[in-house]
Write an enzyme that holds these catalytic residues in place. Structure first.
Site, PDB file in Angstrom:
ATOM      1  N   ASP A 102      20.653   8.052  59.146  1.00 14.77           N
ATOM      2  CA  ASP A 102      20.413   7.788  57.834  1.00 14.77           C
ATOM      3  C   ASP A 102      20.314   9.161  57.219  1.00 14.77           C
ATOM      4  OD1 ASP A 102      20.597   4.917  58.449  1.00 14.77           O
ATOM      5  OD2 ASP A 102      18.596   4.610  57.688  1.00 14.77           O
ATOM      6  N   ASP A 151      16.171   7.645  46.756  1.00 20.58           N
ATOM      7  CA  ASP A 151      14.970   7.791  45.582  1.00 20.58           C
ATOM      8  C   ASP A 151      14.968   9.198  45.275  1.00 20.58           C
ATOM      9  OD1 ASP A 151      13.777   9.354  47.996  1.00 20.58           O
ATOM     10  OD2 ASP A 151      12.751   7.337  48.658  1.00 20.58           O
ATOM     11  N   ARG A 208      -4.066  18.495  43.063  1.00 16.66           N
ATOM     12  CA  ARG A 208      -4.850  17.582  42.965  1.00 16.66           C
ATOM     13  C   ARG A 208      -3.820  16.604  42.383  1.00 16.66           C
ATOM     14  NH1 ARG A 208      -9.419  19.931  39.613  1.00 16.66           N
ATOM     15  NH2 ARG A 208     -10.535  17.747  39.754  1.00 16.66           N
ATOM     16  N   ASP A 254      -1.136  10.753  43.151  1.00 12.95           N
ATOM     17  CA  ASP A 254      -0.341  11.871  43.750  1.00 12.95           C
ATOM     18  C   ASP A 254       1.124  12.171  43.632  1.00 12.95           C
ATOM     19  OD1 ASP A 254      -2.631  12.327  45.345  1.00 12.95           O
ATOM     20  OD2 ASP A 254      -1.727  11.648  47.203  1.00 12.95           O
ATOM     21  N   THR A 310      13.406   0.174  51.034  1.00 14.09           N
ATOM     22  CA  THR A 310      12.940   0.111  52.487  1.00 14.09           C
ATOM     23  C   THR A 310      12.614   1.245  53.055  1.00 14.09           C
ATOM     24  OG1 THR A 310      15.124   0.191  53.101  1.00 14.09           O
ATOM     25  CG2 THR A 310      14.413  -2.000  52.931  1.00 14.09           C
ATOM     26  N   SER A 370       6.589   2.603  52.098  1.00 19.83           N
ATOM     27  CA  SER A 370       5.242   2.981  52.677  1.00 19.83           C
ATOM     28  C   SER A 370       4.342   3.312  51.440  1.00 19.83           C
ATOM     29  CB  SER A 370       5.550   4.556  53.034  1.00 19.83           C
ATOM     30  OG  SER A 370       6.448   4.750  54.353  1.00 19.83           O
TER      31      SER A 370
END
Lengths: 292, 292, 292, 292
Positions: free
Chosen positions: A74, A149, A159, A178, A189, A194
């Site tokens: 991929d 993405d 931070r 974050d 996917t 995640s």
């Protein structure tokens, strides 16, 4: 989704995963197989590197070939998709290692698959991509195209960051997090999943905004129509570093005030997929989605 | 939880948030208020810096004072807690800005609170901490103490990392993730919560392991008994950078093979809290937990 | 966790999953095997039913035997645990079907396991249970004991309910949700996990409160010390029905104003487990926890 | 989204939340206000009940009026939407109580809003609905239309159910869960969100499948194109009861073998919304989405 009954393949480009000298036989075998069928072959620099033949830059391939075969995984396919640019050339991904969402042909099925492709037996599946640009003041200082993405995220030593987000000019929310992921359905996917994002069919059209470790209890993933123009602006970095990363591979540093604009690209990637391909089965097999 | 009826305060240390020259009046006022009551005052370098008085290193304070007053926010209190080391000296956090979980006294309530503290009206609440060490081969190359958490995480430009994890020497799981957080109950309302971890009462004892953006659908946060010795080993960085960050403030780079050991410290921090303090209310107020 | 070196087994109770007439040979074979070793055998009504022998009520077994063998699955073991009441008799679960968290011995390992048990080679693992009672006005109208969980939930045709919750008399939160689960560490791998709760080691001690489909974005699972007395009061049913269900098996209807009290039972269940047993491995195997 | 510049309103239907006799003045006032402007008024049975006037069944209203005004909340608007059937009549929701996603006009803004509606100043926003049917063997035994969602769920006393799910005849997954929600974008802010589903813009088109308390770690919400025909079949009820509930209001019992078919209705609901309406702001205000 268009079928490819009349697909005429006169020239094929071969792209190879970097640093695979041991694959010289695979590349030469494929080259021979295609030449025997009267098809001209062009090699990208990685493939040419292992065989010693002449190379064609990936960015030139799309204009010169009728089909691009990607030998890798991929990651390689994401890199090739980025390199070939706007030309609508079909891409066939041949997987050399672990299971892939994009490179779905196993290497031992490659010749069978190619026979079927040449006979017009594969479908061309259009996969939405994102055009991503970085606006710094009045200046555009970076352009990318994403198949999976665009991720804005703080560095590990930094931070929480504040990312003010707009859709078609309307305020959506400010992420105190974050980071945030703007994903295509294909990317749903990948990293977005995640971070807690929903699954979408890769052949559908939408933009998914998934916050990464939001520092408020009230954030949730958001699915926007593919027609939305999304803008994500870096409002507060608390002195830390923020990066834009596209498809996990390229990107740049961002500073306070920088805005990342994301919208559906006019140039989808055209994946050759077998007629038996089934996105739900791919999710079940590759993600163990729903497995007991 | 112990009450402090017989608390005798002869010497007080004052610690100040860095770079707050405008707080000179607050520090001087507090110093005077304490001196008027026959209490000796010692200033940390930050507080001494704004008043021009003699400074005492934070690491020396605990041995010399009966009470440490922290003027700042949760970040300052985390830094002071780390600096004062093993000595069981009570700490009172005075909040100068936004609401805090650790620094709960508002600055305009400071003198009222101090009157009550001196009268033995505050409780001393023991908050579990974690001893954190980095093992590189046979060598220990770093030691930290955490009041909130120890975070192992990849850098923004890196990819998923593999972290093999053990509890009391028994394999727990291997995280394929952006990282993992080992949090105290106090830290359960901080970064662990952002990553999807559960809430724990800060005064309870446990170690929470919360994966950050796990790349498998099957990961879940894990709550271990406080007596567990946890070991997290960096197995695969895929060529990227991995960092250990303790309480969001200090830490070090990690390489493949490095192991981070985490276990309950023999030295909790002793927070002075008002008898009316209520951890559930703090969660509802500061996190908007359960808000409609 | 106590080892069982000097465990003397003179009498064994056999409990059987209901409606298993085809297991007559298994029960008779086990009976014979034990008798040959000079051990007296007592059968619960289900086991007696398939062999035609005399039966002893499950509630009487604990007082009469040194060991209870449960032939069935986790559901049967939960039912036996509830029936045997307060007496601290060790329980060995033999699994007749799918993998279990409680009934961990496969039926074809049964005799090997029993040899080891009789030789003192198994550990006795104490598993925390919850005492659950229903308070209706001044009257207690129901008492239960849970090894997994006590669930307050609306019926399918009903709407969101409001459940005001207290710990040691202090307000925790009000759940606006389909319900809430109060789970033991053993129950953390059961329904609580489905509703988004964290994993706990079954041999640890805590009470997990996990909301079911909370109608606010701000709810999170909460892990309380095992010493907390929890009270969950039905504040608003919006005209619908609410049920208390204990271990998925027994319970009662609840009305507005009813309060369910939950606290650690003084009577844990004593499970016989092999010394090789490893709770993390059980989670990985049975939940596919962390599986790629 | 269509604007309504030439909207001609000759007849208006008024629908009222049930059992609100105290609203007689509101209904009479609205009736008078409309009549004074030459507009004919028809009352649904609830509105007619409080004023004593003649009533028109809700199912007849759409054919007879140019505009339906709903006095109530989201629940009333869902009920009216279901009753008015296929006719494309614009609906204006006036909120009598708590904030609503559908009934967005506060009652004290009602006359101002109506002035603007009559002047063509409101937009008509088309909201996708779902046609829901229950197939029992060869027989269709129930038909519904959903503006929010169709929910298949076990009863509180039942256990996990198995729901085999198809999209356009292709297997999607089998949910081992308390149930599954098939939601419209409008419904994405309702029950689906409670169960962990993503947010969608109500004016977008998609079908969201969100599992309720899935008993596998690997389930995730799924966003399907609005063109998908979804079929959810009850495979195993483990002896318990399963219900279909549409918009939280109507439905039927389901048995093993029953299949629920869900697809985009050809008949969206037409909501009148102010030009200032902003779905993101509605989410932020009503869900506290993103609130710190």
């Amino acid at each position: 989704m268009r079928s490819s009954p009349g697909m005429v393949v006169r020239t094929v480009g071969i792209c190879l995963k970097p640093e695979q000298p041991q694959l010289v036989d695979l590349v030469r075998g494929l080259e021979r197989w295609l030449t025997e069928r009267g098809i001209r072959v062009m090699l990208d620099p990685q493939a040419a590197g292992v065989t010693g033949a002449a190379e064609v830059p990936r960015s030139d391939l799309a204009a010169k070939v009728d089909l691009v075969i990607v030998l890798g995984g991929d990651g390689t396919l994401l890199a090739v998709a980025r390199a070939i640019g706007d030309r609508p050339v079909p891409v066939l991904g041949v997987n050399l290692g672990t299971l892939g969402f994009l490179a779905e042909i196993a290497s031992d099925e490659m010749y069978d698959a190619l026979e079927r492709v040449l006979a017009g037996g594969f479908r061309i599946e259009s996969r939405m991509r994102l055009d991503v640009s970085v606006q710094r003041g009045a200046r555009e200082c970076g352009r990318y195209r994403a198949l999976n993405d665009a991720v804005l995220a703080r560095n590990a030593v930094s931070r929480m960051i504040d990312l003010e987000t707009f859709a078609n000019g309307v305020e959506v929310t400010t992420y105190h997090a974050d980071g945030v992921i703007a994903a295509t359905p294909t990317g749903s996917t990948a990293y977005s999943l995640s971070a807690g994002g929903p699954l979408l069919l890769p052949e559908s059209e939408a933009i998914v905004l998934t916050p990464i470790s939001p520092h408020t209890l009230t954030q949730r993933p958001l699915v926007l129509p593919a027609t939305c123009a999304v803008e994500i602006c870096v409002r507060d970095t608390r002195g830390g570093e923020v990066r834009l990363t596209v498809d996990g591979q390229v990107g740049c540093e961002l500073g306070e005030g920088d805005c990342v604009r994301v919208h559906r690209s006019a140039h989808p990637i055209l994946l050759l997929v077998s007629p038996e391909r089934n996105s739900f089965e791919a999710m079940r097999t590759k993600l163990r989605w729903g497995a007991r």
